[in-house]
Design a protein around this motif. Structure first.
Motif, PDB file in Angstrom:
ATOM      1  N   LYS A  74      29.428 -49.311 -67.872  1.00 10.24           N
ATOM      2  CA  LYS A  74      30.799 -48.809 -67.917  1.00 10.24           C
ATOM      3  C   LYS A  74      31.777 -49.925 -67.544  1.00 10.24           C
ATOM      4  N   GLY A  75      33.060 -49.691 -67.828  1.00  7.82           N
ATOM      5  CA  GLY A  75      34.088 -50.665 -67.461  1.00  7.82           C
ATOM      6  C   GLY A  75      35.482 -50.129 -67.751  1.00  7.82           C
ATOM      7  N   ARG A  76      36.485 -50.859 -67.278  1.00  9.38           N
ATOM      8  CA  ARG A  76      37.877 -50.501 -67.592  1.00  9.38           C
ATOM      9  C   ARG A  76      38.750 -51.739 -67.560  1.00  9.38           C
ATOM     10  N   MET A  77      39.742 -51.740 -68.430  1.00 10.00           N
ATOM     11  CA  MET A  77      40.784 -52.757 -68.448  1.00 10.00           C
ATOM     12  C   MET A  77      42.122 -52.028 -68.404  1.00 10.00           C
ATOM     13  N   THR A  78      42.917 -52.310 -67.387  1.00 10.16           N
ATOM     14  CA  THR A  78      44.205 -51.644 -67.226  1.00 10.16           C
ATOM     15  C   THR A  78      45.329 -52.643 -67.466  1.00 10.16           C
ATOM     16  N   PHE A  79      46.225 -52.318 -68.410  1.00  8.38           N
ATOM     17  CA  PHE A  79      47.282 -53.212 -68.879  1.00  8.38           C
ATOM     18  C   PHE A  79      48.630 -52.813 -68.282  1.00  8.38           C
ATOM     19  N   HIS A  80      49.353 -53.801 -67.741  1.00  7.66           N
ATOM     20  CA  HIS A  80      50.687 -53.602 -67.189  1.00  7.66           C
ATOM     21  C   HIS A  80      51.652 -54.575 -67.867  1.00  7.66           C
ATOM     22  N   THR A  81      52.737 -54.052 -68.446  1.00 11.31           N
ATOM     23  CA  THR A  81      53.761 -54.919 -69.028  1.00 11.31           C
ATOM     24  C   THR A  81      54.691 -55.391 -67.913  1.00 11.31           C
ATOM     25  N   ALA A  96      46.447 -57.700 -67.404  1.00 20.54           N
ATOM     26  CA  ALA A  96      45.366 -56.715 -67.394  1.00 20.54           C
ATOM     27  C   ALA A  96      44.405 -56.997 -66.249  1.00 20.54           C
ATOM     28  N   PHE A  97      44.011 -55.932 -65.550  1.00 22.05           N
ATOM     29  CA  PHE A  97      42.955 -56.006 -64.542  1.00 22.05           C
ATOM     30  C   PHE A  97      41.658 -55.511 -65.178  1.00 22.05           C
ATOM     31  N   ILE A  98      40.567 -56.242 -64.966  1.00 20.92           N
ATOM     32  CA  ILE A  98      39.310 -55.968 -65.661  1.00 20.92           C
ATOM     33  C   ILE A  98      38.205 -55.670 -64.647  1.00 20.92           C
ATOM     34  N   PHE A  99      37.514 -54.551 -64.848  1.00 17.82           N
ATOM     35  CA  PHE A  99      36.355 -54.167 -64.039  1.00 17.82           C
ATOM     36  C   PHE A  99      35.235 -53.797 -65.000  1.00 17.82           C
ATOM     37  N   VAL A 100      34.109 -54.484 -64.921  1.00 18.71           N
ATOM     38  CA  VAL A 100      32.998 -54.217 -65.842  1.00 18.71           C
ATOM     39  C   VAL A 100      31.672 -54.199 -65.087  1.00 18.71           C
ATOM     40  N   ASN A 101      30.865 -53.168 -65.365  1.00 18.21           N
ATOM     41  CA  ASN A 101      29.472 -53.129 -64.923  1.00 18.21           C
ATOM     42  C   ASN A 101      28.622 -52.836 -66.168  1.00 18.21           C
ATOM     43  N   ALA A 102      28.492 -53.843 -66.994  1.00 12.34           N
ATOM     44  CA  ALA A 102      27.787 -53.716 -68.268  1.00 12.34           C
ATOM     45  C   ALA A 102      27.490 -55.120 -68.787  1.00 12.34           C
ATOM     46  N   PRO A 103      26.491 -55.255 -69.655  1.00  9.02           N
ATOM     47  CA  PRO A 103      26.194 -56.583 -70.200  1.00  9.02           C
ATOM     48  C   PRO A 103      27.153 -57.029 -71.284  1.00  9.02           C
ATOM     49  N   LYS A 146      43.581 -60.962 -66.705  1.00  9.84           N
ATOM     50  CA  LYS A 146      43.962 -61.601 -67.966  1.00  9.84           C
ATOM     51  C   LYS A 146      45.462 -61.384 -68.171  1.00  9.84           C
ATOM     52  N   ILE A 147      46.160 -62.448 -68.536  1.00  8.81           N
ATOM     53  CA  ILE A 147      47.606 -62.367 -68.773  1.00  8.81           C
ATOM     54  C   ILE A 147      47.885 -62.822 -70.204  1.00  8.81           C
ATOM     55  N   TYR A 148      48.590 -61.968 -70.960  1.00  5.81           N
ATOM     56  CA  TYR A 148      48.935 -62.233 -72.352  1.00  5.81           C
ATOM     57  C   TYR A 148      50.399 -62.670 -72.445  1.00  5.81           C
ATOM     58  N   SER A 180      45.462 -54.658 -57.786  1.00  4.37           N
ATOM     59  CA  SER A 180      44.772 -54.045 -58.925  1.00  4.37           C
ATOM     60  C   SER A 180      44.640 -52.528 -58.805  1.00  4.37           C
ATOM     61  N   GLU A 181      44.460 -52.017 -57.603  1.00  2.00           N
ATOM     62  CA  GLU A 181      44.304 -50.578 -57.427  1.00  2.00           C
ATOM     63  C   GLU A 181      45.630 -49.875 -57.142  1.00  2.00           C
ATOM     64  N   ARG A 182      46.565 -50.598 -56.528  1.00  3.68           N
ATOM     65  CA  ARG A 182      47.892 -50.026 -56.260  1.00  3.68           C
ATOM     66  C   ARG A 182      48.957 -50.990 -56.771  1.00  3.68           C
ATOM     67  N   PRO A 183      49.115 -51.040 -58.089  1.00  6.10           N
ATOM     68  CA  PRO A 183      50.016 -52.046 -58.662  1.00  6.10           C
ATOM     69  C   PRO A 183      51.482 -51.795 -58.337  1.00  6.10           C
ATOM     70  N   SER A 184      52.179 -52.862 -58.043  1.00  5.93           N
ATOM     71  CA  SER A 184      53.636 -52.875 -57.896  1.00  5.93           C
ATOM     72  C   SER A 184      54.161 -53.851 -58.937  1.00  5.93           C
ATOM     73  N   ILE A 185      54.867 -53.348 -59.936  1.00  8.61           N
ATOM     74  CA  ILE A 185      55.346 -54.222 -61.008  1.00  8.61           C
ATOM     75  C   ILE A 185      56.200 -55.353 -60.450  1.00  8.61           C
ATOM     76  N   PHE A 186      57.003 -55.067 -59.459  1.00  8.15           N
ATOM     77  CA  PHE A 186      57.857 -56.105 -58.869  1.00  8.15           C
ATOM     78  C   PHE A 186      56.997 -57.249 -58.321  1.00  8.15           C
ATOM     79  N   HIS A 187      55.985 -56.910 -57.537  1.00  7.53           N
ATOM     80  CA  HIS A 187      55.153 -57.958 -56.939  1.00  7.53           C
ATOM     81  C   HIS A 187      54.275 -58.635 -57.985  1.00  7.53           C
ATOM     82  N   LEU A 188      53.807 -57.883 -58.975  1.00  8.81           N
ATOM     83  CA  LEU A 188      53.070 -58.507 -60.069  1.00  8.81           C
ATOM     84  C   LEU A 188      53.941 -59.529 -60.795  1.00  8.81           C
TER      85      LEU A 188
END
Length: 350
Positions: A43-50, A58-65, A128-130, A184-192
């Motif tokens: 399983k995994g997740r990628m969470t994207f913040h503009t 994006a914050f990335i958490f993966v437990n998979a090959p 990851k930052i786009y 990553s778990e409690r994002p603040s757009i200002f601080h990001l």
């Protein structure tokens, strides 16, 4: 605005294309979008913040090959900054080369992964930052100017020669990346926003060290390392000399060891010991086979040595580990003060 539509379409495409991949689902919320991976192998997740128009983190958490990537996304080429918090990531780039990010490595790249993201250790956490530079200048030009952030210079300095720059983060960069990760778990757009601007300022003003050439490997080198891993792990009872495997692939023993460390981040003996102990733990937990038999199954003819290596890794002897698993005690109890000593006393009277 044409530029705004361009960015919206890029991020929208990345998310929608990924949503179409088997095992990946897109979940949207008012402040973020999340890709969820749910497959039989992990399983995994990628969470994207503009952060700004033209800048998405994006914050990335993966437990998979593996995390599969769509063919359409491999054609999208934003400027990217990647940072590995933990684990290991393998990327096949569009020029046919492979790069590896290990803990505290970062890369700046104009290249995107082809086909899939691979995690040799089956675990990865990262950032990851786009960037869409044209939209950033259009929407945030004055902001960038006020912070003296010349992003075309960053692109040229880090990606001008090889399209991808990879290195270990120095202490200042590591501190900035860790500040971002703590959100990553409690994002603040200002601080990001603040930390990302600080990151860009640091990248633009630091002395750029030569990239890590050892971070890049050819397809042949990667294939040799993976086939060697398969040979070594097919039958853990065997102890196949590394020299013998190297001869099979017509490479030197030193080269094989270098390829292996490049792909898996560990030397062969350490990696193989981990594989053996994890398989032993599985057999102890899921079967009733005698410990002596399990010891031989994972390559230890000396049961005493097996028990010592097992206890060093898991903190319990094989018998204690089996009893513990049979009790089905919740993992969080491991962190209870004095729990291990109380548990060992309890099972000693069985």
């Amino acid at each position: 605005m044409k530029g705004a539509k361009q960015l919206r379409d890029m991020i929208y495409s990345i998310l929608e294309n990924s949503d179409a991949v088997s095992g990946v689902t897109l979940k949207n919320s008012p402040n973020s979008s999340t890709l969820l991976l749910d497959r039989a192998d992990g399983k995994g997740r990628m969470t994207f913040h503009t952060l700004f128009p033209g800048m998405t983190l994006a914050f990335i958490f993966v437990n998979a090959p593996v995390w599969p990537e769509s063919d359409e996304n491999s054609n999208l080429k934003p400027l990217l900054i990647n940072y590995c918090v933990s684990g290991r990531s393998e990327l096949l780039l569009d020029d046919g080369s492979y790069i590896y990010l290990k803990e505290n490595d970062f890369c700046v790249s104009e290249q995107t992964a082809q086909k899939e993201y691979i995690f040799p250790t089956k675990q990865y956490q990262g950032i990851k930052i786009y960037f869409d530079l044209s939209l950033l200048f259009q929407s945030c030009g004055e902001l960038l100017k006020s912070f003296s952030l010349d992003l075309p210079d960053l692109e040229e300095s880090y990606c001008g020669n090889h399209k991808t720059y990879i290195n270990e983060a120095d202490s200042e960069l590591e501190n900035i990346f860790q500040n971002l990760w703590q959100l990553s778990e409690r994002p603040s757009i200002f601080h990001l926003q603040i930390y990302t601007l600080e990151l860009l300022h640091r990248l633009l003003n630091m002395e750029i060290r030569p990239p890590k050439t050892c971070g890049f490997y050819t397809e042949t080198q990667v294939e040799i390392a993976k086939r060697a891993a398969q040979i070594l792990s097919d039958d853990l009872r065997q102890h196949i000399p590394v020299r013998q495997i190297a001869e099979r692939f017509s490479v030197s023993e030193t080269s094989l060891k270098n390829y292996f460390r490049g792909v898996y981040g560990q030397n062969i003996s350490t990696w193989l010991r981990e594989i053996r102990m994890n398989e032993a733990a599985r057999l102890l937990s899921d079967t009733k086979r005698p410990i002596a038999e399990i010891s031989e199954q994972v390559g230890y003819s000396n049961q005493g040595k097996f028990a010592a290596v097992f206890k060093k890794k898991f903190g319990l002897s094989p018998l204690e580990y089996r009893r513990f698993k049979n009790l089905e005690i919740k993992p969080r109890l491991f962190n209870t003060p004095g729990f291990i000593s109380k548990f060992l006393h309890k099972i000693s009277v069985f």
